[in-house]
Design an enzyme around this catalytic site. Structure first.
Site, PDB file in Angstrom:
ATOM      1  N   LYS A  77       3.653  -6.905   3.969  1.00  0.00           N
ATOM      2  CA  LYS A  77       3.492  -5.418   3.610  1.00  0.00           C
ATOM      3  C   LYS A  77       3.092  -4.868   4.869  1.00  0.00           C
ATOM      4  O   LYS A  77       2.333  -5.523   5.811  1.00  0.00           O
ATOM      5  CB  LYS A  77       2.486  -5.393   2.522  1.00  0.00           C
ATOM      6  CG  LYS A  77       0.895  -5.428   2.997  1.00  0.00           C
ATOM      7  CD  LYS A  77       0.139  -3.855   3.091  1.00  0.00           C
ATOM      8  CE  LYS A  77      -0.365  -3.572   4.190  1.00  0.00           C
ATOM      9  NZ  LYS A  77      -0.492  -2.249   4.333  1.00  0.00           N
ATOM     10  N   SER A 105      -7.506   6.017   5.104  1.00  0.00           N
ATOM     11  CA  SER A 105      -7.545   4.790   5.121  1.00  0.00           C
ATOM     12  C   SER A 105      -8.418   4.244   6.354  1.00  0.00           C
ATOM     13  O   SER A 105      -8.225   4.915   7.427  1.00  0.00           O
ATOM     14  CB  SER A 105      -5.849   4.056   5.346  1.00  0.00           C
ATOM     15  OG  SER A 105      -5.593   4.391   6.643  1.00  0.00           O
ATOM     16  N   THR A 108       0.139  -3.336  11.362  1.00  0.00           N
ATOM     17  CA  THR A 108      -0.697  -3.401  10.145  1.00  0.00           C
ATOM     18  C   THR A 108      -0.087  -4.314   9.298  1.00  0.00           C
ATOM     19  O   THR A 108       0.536  -3.638   8.502  1.00  0.00           O
ATOM     20  CB  THR A 108      -1.258  -2.290   9.774  1.00  0.00           C
ATOM     21  OG1 THR A 108      -2.038  -1.472  10.222  1.00  0.00           O
ATOM     22  CG2 THR A 108      -1.814  -2.366   8.102  1.00  0.00           C
ATOM     23  N   THR A 119       0.819  -1.201   0.013  1.00  0.00           N
ATOM     24  CA  THR A 119       0.044   0.062  -0.212  1.00  0.00           C
ATOM     25  C   THR A 119       0.926   1.165  -0.130  1.00  0.00           C
ATOM     26  O   THR A 119       1.210   1.622  -1.048  1.00  0.00           O
ATOM     27  CB  THR A 119      -0.985   0.089   1.341  1.00  0.00           C
ATOM     28  OG1 THR A 119      -0.256  -0.338   2.253  1.00  0.00           O
ATOM     29  CG2 THR A 119      -2.199  -1.073   0.995  1.00  0.00           C
TER      30      THR A 119
END
Lengths: 383, 383
Positions: A168, A383, A179, A146
Site C-alpha cells: 500500500k 496525515s 510510504t 489508505t
C-alpha cells in the site's frame, strides 16, 4: 496472488471500525511454516512510529509467525501509550493464535499523532483470526489501503516455489522507502539471513528509488516471510531476482497510483562517475517541483533538468551534459539540442535520460508530476 | 527608492523588444562615482548562465561602473555563443558610456536555453543610456520583472548616507540564493572588500534563507555598488546592518510575491545544536510538499513537520521535539500537545516553530505553501 500465493500462508482482511467510513482497515498474515524465517526493512526516518520500533525488535530474532497491519491510523508520534498499544496488539494476535508475541510484527498507516481506537482494534483481531484463509491475500491487500485508489499485489511463480506480496502507498512516497507497507511471502525454504540479503538488495534498487513527492514516512515497513512449505531451497541468485521482480512490480504500482499524479516519470541517469552520484542526480531531478510542473504541462523543459543537476555534487562538466526526453536529445553539450517540438508527451509515461558524461554508472529514479490534484488531495487529508 | 535612492547613481528601464509582449525588459544602472567599489554574490548552482560567468570575473576586480540587466531570457545553457552575447552586451554598454567593459556587470533572467535577440538588445542599450536619470530606479526595477506581479524596491536612509536596491524573483526561489536579480547601491564611501564582507553577511541570513520552492536558479546575482558620493564612511556594523535590512526587506517581498502562493510561512528552528543544523532542519520542513499542501489547506499538520525533521541528521531526540503553529504548541515531547483546533490559520502569515531541544542555536527559513496556482503557473511557463 498477494501474500497467500505462496504455500504455508493464510491471511484475512476485515473492517474493524478503525476507519470512520467503515472500509476494511485490519489485515492479518500468518506464516504456518514449517519455517518461520523473516527479514525486514524499515523507514530511515528518525521519527519512527511505534509499530516500526516494535517490529524492528521482532525482526532481530529473524522469526515472524504473523503480521498484523492496520490502516486508518499510523500510531506515530503517540508516545509511550502508542507503543503500549502496538505491544497490546501483538499480544492479542499471539494469544488468539497461540503464538509468541515476540514473533508478531505490527505495521500501521494513516494519520500521524492520533492514538488507535484499541476498543475496536483488539476485537477486530479476533474477527480477523476467524477469517484467516489461504485465499485471504486479496482481502488483506484491500484492508491496508489508505488513499490508494487500487490495492496492489504481485507474484512470481517458479516451477516449485513462489514469491508473492502486497503493498500500500500513494503519498509520502520517498526513499528510505516510499510510504509503504509491504508484506512479501515465499514458500521457498530460505533462512532469515538469506532473506535479509535478498530483501535489502531488492529494496535498494526498487522501493528506495521510488520518489513520488520527496516526503519520507514515519511508518515504512517491508517484510519478507518464508514458510519453507515448498521444501525447495532455490539458488540465491534466482531467489533474489524473484524477490527483486516482485518489489519492482509493486514499486511500479505505487508510482502509477501516486496521489493526484497524471504522469509517471522514469529518471534515468547514465554515464555517472559512481552509482551513488547517479542516484543523487536522479533524486535532485525527481524532486524539482518546477520540472514536475513542466512535465505536468507536457513541456519538455530541459533547462529545469540542468538546473536540478547543477545543485548536486556529482562529477560533471556543465558543457558536457546531455538530456533526452522521450527519446529526443533536447539538450546536447549543455546547450540546445534537437528540436523540442519533436518530443511527444501525450502519454502517461515520461522518460528522462540525463547523461553526465563522467563515467559509466547508472541509476533510475521513479517519480510523478506535480499536479493541482496532488495539492487538493494533500491540503484536505490530515496525515 | 530603488537603485537611485543613493547619490551618485543613474538608472533606466526600457522596452527593448526582448519580451514578445512589449513589456519593459532592459535595465541599466550606472555608478557615477567618485568611487566605483562593488561586491557580488552569485548562484551556487554549478550550471551557471553566461552573464553569471561574466559578472563573476568582473567582480574579481572589485570595481563596477555599470550593470546591464535584461528580463525575457536567461542566457543560460546557451554555450559559447551565449557567452559571446554577454560579452558583446558589456562592450556595447562600455562603448556607449565611455567605460571599460571589464567593469560592466551583466545579469539576465527568463527562459533557459534560448539565445537572446541581440538585434534588439544592443539597440536597446543605446536607448537605455539615453534615458539614464537619477530618478530612473523605479523604471529599472520594473524592467527586470519576469513573473513578478509587482516590482520590488527597498531603501534604508541614514543621516548622511543611504543603501537602496531593487530585486526581481517570484519562482525558482531557493538558496544559494533564490532566483533573483538584485542590485543594491550606496553612496557610502566604502571599499570593495568591506562591501563584500557586508554583502555576504547579509545574504547569508536573508536571501539564502528564502526557500519558496526548493529550486535553485542558474542566474542568481546580487550586486552591491558603492559610489562614495556621500563622502561618509560609516562604522562597519552600522553599514552592514543597513545592507542586511535592505536585503531582508527585499527577501520578504520575494516571498510575498512567490508564484501562486497563498501563505507566507516562517519556519523558525530553535534550540538546535548548531546554526547549520537549524538551517538543515528549517530547509527540510520548508521543502516538504505534503506540509506545504497542508498549510495551504489551513491544516496545522504537525505530523508532517516531525516527519520532515526526522529526515535530517541534526541532533535531536524524537520524544523531545516540540512544534508550535501560530503560537499553539500542537506537538509536545514528540506527541500530541495543545488542541490543534486552537490554531488560527486564516491569515496569510503562518509561523512554525520547531524546537529541537538539543542546544541554543536558531535559524529562520522563509517559504510558501504549495498551491494549485503554483502548479498552473509553472506547467505553462517554460523557463
Amino acid at each position: 496472488m498477494s501474500v497467500t500465493a505462496a504455500q504455508g500462508f493464510t491471511a484475512a482482511g476485515i473492517a474493524a471500525g478503525i476507519k470512520e467510513n467503515g472500509n476494511p482497515d485490519l489485515a492479518l498474515v500468518v506464516n504456518n511454516g514449517p519455517r518461520l524465517a523473516a527479514a525486514g526493512v524499515f523507514t530511515s526516518n528518525r521519527v519512527k512510529a511505534a509499530p516500526v520500533l516494535w517490529s524492528e525488535q521482532v525482526l532481530k530474532g529473524g522469526q515472524v509467525s504473523a503480521v498484523i497491519l492496520n490502516s486508518g491510523g499510523a500510531n506515530a508520534c503517540t508516545g509511550p501509550k502508542g507503543f503500549q498499544d502496538t505491544h497490546a496488539t501483538a499480544e492479542k494476535v499471539a494469544d488468539t493464535l497461540g503464538l509468541n508475541a515476540a514473533e508478531v510484527a505490527v505495521a500501521s498507516t494513516g494519520l500521524i499523532g492520533l492514538l488507535l481506537p484499541m476498543d475496536k482494534l483488539l476485537p477486530g483481531v479476533e474477527t480477523a483470526v476467524g477469517q484467516l484463509s489461504e485465499h485471504g491475500g486479496e482481502k488483506a491487500a484491500i484492508a491496508i489501503k489508505t488513499t490508494d485508489s487500487v490495492h496492489k499485489t504481485a507474484v512470481v511463480t517458479k516451477s516449485d516455489w513462489t514469491v508473492g506480496g502486497m503493498a500500500k502507498g500513494a503519498g509520502m512516497l520517498a526513499p528510505g522507502l516510499a510510504t509503504m507497507l509491504v508484506v512479501l511471502t515465499t514458500d521457498a525454504d530460505v533462512e532469515s539471513d538469506v532473506l535479509d540479503r535478498a530483501l535489502r538488495a531488492a529494496t535498494r534498487t526498487t522501493f528506495d528509488r521510488v520518489d513520488s513527492d520527496g516526503c519520507m514516512s514515519t511508518n515504512d515497513t517491508v517484510l519478507l516471510l518464508a514458510s519453507g512449505a515448498s521444501q525447495v531451497t532455490p539458488e540465491y541468485g534466482e531467489f533474489a531476482e524473484a524477490v527483486r521482480a516482485v518489489c519492482d512490480d509493486l514499486g511500479q504500482q505505487l508510482i502509477r497510483d501516486a496521489e493526484g499524479a497524471s504522469k509517471d516519470i522514469k529518471v534515468e541517469v547514465v554515464n555517472a562517475a559512481s552509482e551513488d552520484e547517479a542516484v543523487e542526480v536522479g533524486r535532485s531531478i525527481a524532486r524539482n517541483n518546477l520540472l514536475k510542473c513542466a512535465i505536468h504541462g507536457e513541456d519538455p523543459n530541459w533547462g529545469r533538468v540542468l538546473s536540478a543537476i547543477g545543485t548536486t555534487k556529482a562529477a560533471f562538466e556543465p558543457d558536457q551534459l546531455n538530456v533526452a526526453i522521450n527519446g529526443v536529445w533536447v539538450c546536447k553539450n549543455g546547450g540546445v539540442g534537437e528540436d523540442r517540438d519533436k518530443v511527444d508527451m501525450r502519454y502517461r509515461e515520461v522518460h528522462i535520460v540525463a547523461d553526465l558524461a563522467a563515467g559509466s554508472e547508472t541509476a533510475t529514479i521513479w517519480t510523478n508530476d506535480l499536479t493541482a490534484d496532488y495539492v487538493h488531495e494533500n491540503s484536505a487529508y490530515s496525515s
